[in-house]
Design an enzyme around this catalytic site. Structure first.
Site, PDB file in Angstrom:
ATOM      1  N   MET A 247       0.842  -1.197   0.000  1.00  0.00           N
ATOM      2  CA  MET A 247       0.000   0.000   0.000  1.00  0.00           C
ATOM      3  C   MET A 247       0.880   1.252   0.000  1.00  0.00           C
ATOM      4  SD  MET A 247      -3.496  -0.970   1.925  1.00  0.00           S
ATOM      5  CE  MET A 247      -3.036  -0.493   3.581  1.00  0.00           C
ATOM      6  N   GLY A 248       2.145   1.074  -0.372  1.00  0.00           N
ATOM      7  CA  GLY A 248       3.029   2.231  -0.500  1.00  0.00           C
ATOM      8  C   GLY A 248       3.517   2.772   0.826  1.00  0.00           C
TER       9      GLY A 248
ATOM     10  N   LEU B  17       6.668   3.306   1.512  1.00  0.00           N
ATOM     11  CA  LEU B  17       7.580   2.166   1.696  1.00  0.00           C
ATOM     12  C   LEU B  17       8.563   2.373   2.838  1.00  0.00           C
ATOM     13  CD1 LEU B  17       8.341   1.528  -2.085  1.00  0.00           C
ATOM     14  CD2 LEU B  17       6.576   0.464  -0.646  1.00  0.00           C
TER      15      LEU B  17
ATOM     16  N   HIS C  25       9.104  -3.344   3.458  1.00  0.00           N
ATOM     17  CA  HIS C  25       8.795  -3.588   2.046  1.00  0.00           C
ATOM     18  C   HIS C  25      10.064  -3.933   1.262  1.00  0.00           C
ATOM     19  CE1 HIS C  25       5.545  -0.649   3.302  1.00  0.00           C
ATOM     20  NE2 HIS C  25       4.832  -1.644   2.813  1.00  0.00           N
TER      21      HIS C  25
ATOM     22  N   GLY D 153       4.864  -9.827   4.260  1.00  0.00           N
ATOM     23  CA  GLY D 153       5.574  -9.715   5.533  1.00  0.00           C
ATOM     24  C   GLY D 153       4.776 -10.305   6.672  1.00  0.00           C
TER      25      GLY D 153
ATOM     26  N   ASP E 229       1.866  -8.695   9.234  1.00  0.00           N
ATOM     27  CA  ASP E 229       0.454  -8.998   8.980  1.00  0.00           C
ATOM     28  C   ASP E 229       0.266 -10.514   8.946  1.00  0.00           C
ATOM     29  OD1 ASP E 229      -0.413  -6.232   8.635  1.00  0.00           O
ATOM     30  OD2 ASP E 229       0.824  -6.263   6.842  1.00  0.00           O
TER      31      ASP E 229
ATOM     32  N   GLN F 170      -3.218 -11.866   7.974  1.00  0.00           N
ATOM     33  CA  GLN F 170      -3.391 -11.727   6.529  1.00  0.00           C
ATOM     34  C   GLN F 170      -2.662 -12.840   5.801  1.00  0.00           C
ATOM     35  OE1 GLN F 170      -3.009  -7.843   4.223  1.00  0.00           O
ATOM     36  NE2 GLN F 170      -0.921  -8.625   4.007  1.00  0.00           N
TER      37      GLN F 170
ATOM     38  N   LYS G 136       8.539  -2.178  11.819  1.00  0.00           N
ATOM     39  CA  LYS G 136       8.411  -1.141  10.795  1.00  0.00           C
ATOM     40  C   LYS G 136       6.989  -1.162  10.259  1.00  0.00           C
ATOM     41  CE  LYS G 136      13.014  -0.265   9.923  1.00  0.00           C
ATOM     42  NZ  LYS G 136      13.707   1.006   9.666  1.00  0.00           N
TER      43      LYS G 136
ATOM     44  N   ARG H 138       2.341   3.112   9.180  1.00  0.00           N
ATOM     45  CA  ARG H 138       1.534   3.876  10.134  1.00  0.00           C
ATOM     46  C   ARG H 138       2.356   4.490  11.268  1.00  0.00           C
ATOM     47  NH1 ARG H 138      -2.567  -0.335   8.781  1.00  0.00           N
ATOM     48  NH2 ARG H 138      -4.460   0.736   8.092  1.00  0.00           N
TER      49      ARG H 138
END
Lengths: 283, 283
Positions: free
Chosen positions: A30-31, A33, A37, A147, A150, A153, A184, A187
């Site tokens: 979702m950018g 970075l 990421h 990653g 999450d 997920q 990291k 947010r």
């Protein structure tokens, strides 16, 4: 690095590589970075010929009142970072490119989505599965990199791939942390200075929980101790602290081999998650 | 023709063809083949290098009390028919091969599934989307062939492909009929002799409905006349008779370009469906 905004152009580019039998590694993001990421990209580069990264803040996975608008964005900086990391193709679709039509078909996750973040974000994983299926179909990657911050997920996508024969191999990548232990996260930028100083206590609390687990303390007591540590050491409010089997996300039992101790903590302008995953059989 | 029972062997075979850049046409069926299926194969052969047919009576699309057990099966005869029709690869998986695990993820269709067969078979299209996504992922066909007798199924799969970027082109194939007009169906074998003689009245009733539509009779009157015709000329009970827009399956309005007049009729041991799809603009 080639930056591409439409599905058609992306597939046009990828078809060339596929004809040459190049292996494609995919890093959906979702950018905004960060090193987490970039660790995905690094692993994808090691294992594939071509690395595709997508940047798309997916509205379908944000509930009403969640931070879709406040989610941090900086496409220009992302382009530099991804280029320097060695991304070959950066896919940056607009919302209308990803969701031009809506016939109302939904993908509902199973019991794994009722726990942890799924309990407080009831349609979050519907939106995740929606965008993931679309992106997998658009890119058709050999391998896809996610990653472990999450972790829920990851577990749900793993189940989706397994049960629906999706044509990509899912690759686990370890959570990248700040020097002080904070996971990291895009947010983190929404933390106040004081909150930022307190936030590493989340991972410390989880590590303390793991130590208690190794000392055979019961699950509910472990969860209580983790909560106590976070409440005592941060200004954050507890969304959940849970110790469950992984990746099934059920209560632990004698057959559990891998477990997750996970939490979500609400600060003033953002909500952070973190977890540790560990073998239940280790010393 | 190669008959294959496992996903792994199928993909092994297909990978060879894909490396040679052969186009793959896919004909998913529930077996007990008739000329309708063979018309799908014929079209697939014209448009592709390799034709894959699957035979799998998908338990997920039968509700409790429906005819999963009574659904006619004859794999030996199917193998002969498909071989003679020029199928290159016949995929005949057992249920456990298709559904070895179940993490509870479901694909729910949208409003298109609340009408017609979806109204009386509430989870039918969930099961259809489940098996279709799995089969598409397993075979990865360039084109997939579906008959228009199952027009609602076609409309929902078309929406799924469009909204989720599935990597196959959907091809419409016209319903094949007996000389007397009865739509070919594997279930026709479950009609009694008398019912078989009456069954062509279903298509006659729909044609009468179309004539009424051309004479600008209102939708509800058309539906009533079709029902009357079927009730007067068969021993079957009406499940539904509906005139809707196609493929959206909404009430007709001024923007409707294509419409469907569809019905389901329950005989003693089986339930038949049929439809006609027509341009609303024709004379």
């Amino acid at each position: 690095m080639k930056t591409i905004y439409t599905i058609q152009m992306l597939q046009h580019s990828l078809n060339q590589f596929k004809k040459e039998d190049k292996k494609i590694g995919f890093v959906p993001t979702m950018g905004f970075l960060h090193e987490g990421h970039l660790a995905l990209v690094e692993k994808a580069k090691q294992e594939n010929d071509i690395v595709v990264m997508s940047i798309f803040v997916n509205p379908a996975q944000f509930g009403p009142g969640e931070d879709f608008d406040a989610y941090p964005r900086n496409t220009k900086r992302d382009m530099e970072l991804s280029k320097n990391a060695g991304v070959d193709i950066l896919f940056v679709p607009e919302t209308v490119e990803m969701y031009p039509t809506n016939g109302g078909i939904r993908i509902l996750p199973g019991p794994q989505a009722t726990k942890l973040c799924g309990a407080s974000r009831p349609e979050h994983f519907d939106g995740v599965l929606k965008v993931v299926l679309k992106l997998f179909n658009i890119v058709d990657p050999d391998r896809s990199y996610f990653g472990m911050k999450d972790a829920q997920q990851f577990a749900i996508i793993e189940t989706f791939i397994r049960d629906f024969n999706l044509r990509t191999e899912l690759v686990r990548v370890t959570t990248v942390r700040e020097k002080d232990g904070l996971a990291k996260s895009s947010r983190n930028v929404n933390l106040s200075e004081t909150e930022r100083l307190q936030a590493p206590e989340i991972q410390k609390a989880l590590q303390k929980g793991l130590e208690l687990f190794r000392n055979q303390i019961p699950v509910n007591e472990i969860e209580t101790e983790v909560i106590k540590h976070i409440v005592a050491n941060t200004s954050g409010g507890i969304d959940y602290v849970s110790l469950l089997s992984y990746p099934s996300l059920q209560e632990l039992n004698e057959e559990t081999e891998e477990a997750i101790l996970a939490c979500a903590v609400k600060f003033e302008n953002t909500r952070l998650i973190d977890n540790i995953i560990f073998s239940t059989k280790d010393e």
